[in-house]
Design a protein around this motif. Sequence first.
Motif, PDB file in Angstrom:
ATOM      1  N   ARG A 267     -73.573   5.966 -83.823  1.00  0.00           N
ATOM      2  CA  ARG A 267     -74.406   4.809 -84.169  1.00  0.00           C
ATOM      3  C   ARG A 267     -73.568   3.533 -84.209  1.00  0.00           C
ATOM      4  O   ARG A 267     -73.986   2.479 -83.712  1.00  0.00           O
ATOM      5  CB  ARG A 267     -75.072   5.048 -85.528  1.00  0.00           C
ATOM      6  CG  ARG A 267     -75.873   3.871 -86.045  1.00  0.00           C
ATOM      7  CD  ARG A 267     -76.692   4.276 -87.257  1.00  0.00           C
ATOM      8  NE  ARG A 267     -75.892   4.923 -88.265  1.00  0.00           N
ATOM      9  CZ  ARG A 267     -75.148   4.287 -89.162  1.00  0.00           C
ATOM     10  NH1 ARG A 267     -75.091   2.970 -89.166  1.00  0.00           N
ATOM     11  NH2 ARG A 267     -74.464   4.951 -90.075  1.00  0.00           N
ATOM     12  N   ASN A 271     -73.847   0.021 -81.981  1.00  0.00           N
ATOM     13  CA  ASN A 271     -73.902  -1.303 -82.613  1.00  0.00           C
ATOM     14  C   ASN A 271     -72.754  -2.190 -82.145  1.00  0.00           C
ATOM     15  O   ASN A 271     -72.927  -3.397 -81.916  1.00  0.00           O
ATOM     16  CB  ASN A 271     -73.853  -1.155 -84.134  1.00  0.00           C
ATOM     17  CG  ASN A 271     -75.110  -0.518 -84.695  1.00  0.00           C
ATOM     18  OD1 ASN A 271     -76.160  -0.537 -84.045  1.00  0.00           O
ATOM     19  ND2 ASN A 271     -75.024   0.067 -85.878  1.00  0.00           N
ATOM     20  N   TYR A 275     -72.891  -5.729 -80.369  1.00  0.00           N
ATOM     21  CA  TYR A 275     -72.223  -6.856 -81.010  1.00  0.00           C
ATOM     22  C   TYR A 275     -71.151  -7.458 -80.098  1.00  0.00           C
ATOM     23  O   TYR A 275     -70.940  -8.670 -80.096  1.00  0.00           O
ATOM     24  CB  TYR A 275     -71.594  -6.416 -82.339  1.00  0.00           C
ATOM     25  CG  TYR A 275     -71.181  -7.590 -83.201  1.00  0.00           C
ATOM     26  CD1 TYR A 275     -72.136  -8.310 -83.899  1.00  0.00           C
ATOM     27  CD2 TYR A 275     -69.853  -7.978 -83.285  1.00  0.00           C
ATOM     28  CE1 TYR A 275     -71.775  -9.394 -84.677  1.00  0.00           C
ATOM     29  CE2 TYR A 275     -69.481  -9.064 -84.062  1.00  0.00           C
ATOM     30  CZ  TYR A 275     -70.446  -9.765 -84.757  1.00  0.00           C
ATOM     31  OH  TYR A 275     -70.097 -10.847 -85.504  1.00  0.00           O
TER      32      TYR A 275
END
Length: 613
Positions: A267, A271, A275
Amino acid sequence: MKKMNARQMMLCMAGSVMCSVGVMGCYPLVPAYFAALYLERVSGPVLLGMMYIGMFVFMPTAAAVKYAVALVVVMGAIRLVEWANEGCPSYMAGSMAAIITMILSVAGGLLEWKDQPGILAAALEGAFILGAVILFNRALHMILHWGRKAGVPERPDGGREERLLGYAESFQGLSQVFHSMSAAHQNGAAEELGQIQNELTGKICASCDACAVCWERDPAPLYGALSGILSAIWNGETPGEEKKQELVQYCRHSSDMVEEAVRVFERVSLNRAWYQRLVENREVIAEQLDAMAYIMQDCAREEKILDVGERHVLSEIQYRAKEQGIVVEELHLIEAVDGRIRIDAVLKSRLGGCVAVKTFLTLSGAVLGKKLRTTADARTFIAKEPFRFLIYEDTAYRSVQGIARVKKDEAKISGDNFSFLELERGEMLLGLSDGMGSGSSACKESEMVLDLVERFLEAGFSLETAIRMMNSAMVMKGENDIYSTLDLCMVNLYSGMARLYKVGAAAAFIRREDEVECIASENLPVGARAHLDAKPREIQLNDGDFIVMVTDGVLEYLHVPKPEETMREMILSIKTNNPGILAKKIMDRVMLFTGGRAQDDMTVLAACIWKKA
């Protein structure tokens, strides 16, 4: 009848007074003043009428008749010359007025007209008329054009430069904010790893009865074992058996701990990818803000309009243009940021015919003491309709280019593209771009890169700004990791100074009389990263120097240990002053090295500069 303004009407009335000035039976001011004023396109019938009134009021009858005939003949002669040449110089009008007056004086004496001057007086009168026409014409031109203001409104002054510089500082401040946000993200890896560890222990250890036993010991051995496994997973590695066994010694839920760590990191990786994309976009925005700041700083450096301080120069240009049959409706003298002079002029032919623009360039250059040129797409003739011409100082060098291309075997389209662009500001761009791979996709990518650079340059941006803006656009576009190399050479045709920018491109070569210089650089291709660090290499070119640029397909498939050295020797051995022939011979020799096969798209671009005579 041609519409006249008050100034012209007063000068026509002054012509009547001129008829009262006589010397030894001669009235030389009459034809001299008439010819000089008629050259200024004053209404012929009105001027002739005013002069006739003065002649028959102030002159004897015989003299009035002689000069009345002289004025009509002078007017006809001037019109005839203007019809033939689109203009009549003052010395020619003066010569015709002097000859016509002398002929009439001699004819009057032969016919024994009353009060006619002798041959010597007639000759002196003719000489006086010739000089008076030239002097009167200049004086009348100044009077008629004195105080005229340019048709283009003056540029506002009121703090524009300060406002633009203030905007530039604001954009630079925003850029620094985005750069600092990216730096903060890069420095926050250790903190993020600690947060992941806290999340794991919160999920697994919180429900374990032995939590207090594992974590309350000082120092806690579980902390080191868990950190080793997390660091390995963070770096994309698989935890080794030693680290797993170490964790088993201190945690009875070690298998659950590892499984949960893998899930958390999956996860977190997703992300982080999103980002990272956000960080890249921030970098792109920061680069664009920097570019906007640079553009505003460049716009703040205004050009200087020299109309007021160089009024006598503009008047002289208008006077000489009038003698060549050119009507100057607007005329501005501008000093560019680089200190070079530019003329902004609205011109039309005086009698509706066609006058070569070269005529205006020659007379303007003679006044300014400089060689001048128009833009490449400007008209070559001045017609009856007013047209705006932009005229620049002529460059010291001229350039000729040549190209040789070979497509990859079995490919229908080459992925390489090239550009020759000569800018109005006296600079020439040589561009070469190699799209990744071959075929239509590579061709479109490299074509887009060069097209963006050309558009920014034609809009007035500097080459550095154009490269940065283009790279930002390609980073934002970035599809399927398709990139293009960019090889640019900007040559200042005034000074001969060349600036080379290489973005992921192959080496370039400068050929002088008996040497060849190799210029190489190591950079990522266009669009690979938001911040493009492409520092230019400056080289002074001289008369007869060649620039040779090649794509990587040319050097890579020479199959020699040092392809740049081989290419250098190859260029030096080819004796020609024609860039097209040089490029073709280089390609022919490269194909000998490859056995006649093209394993990649290959392009050779050559250009030479020569000093103008």
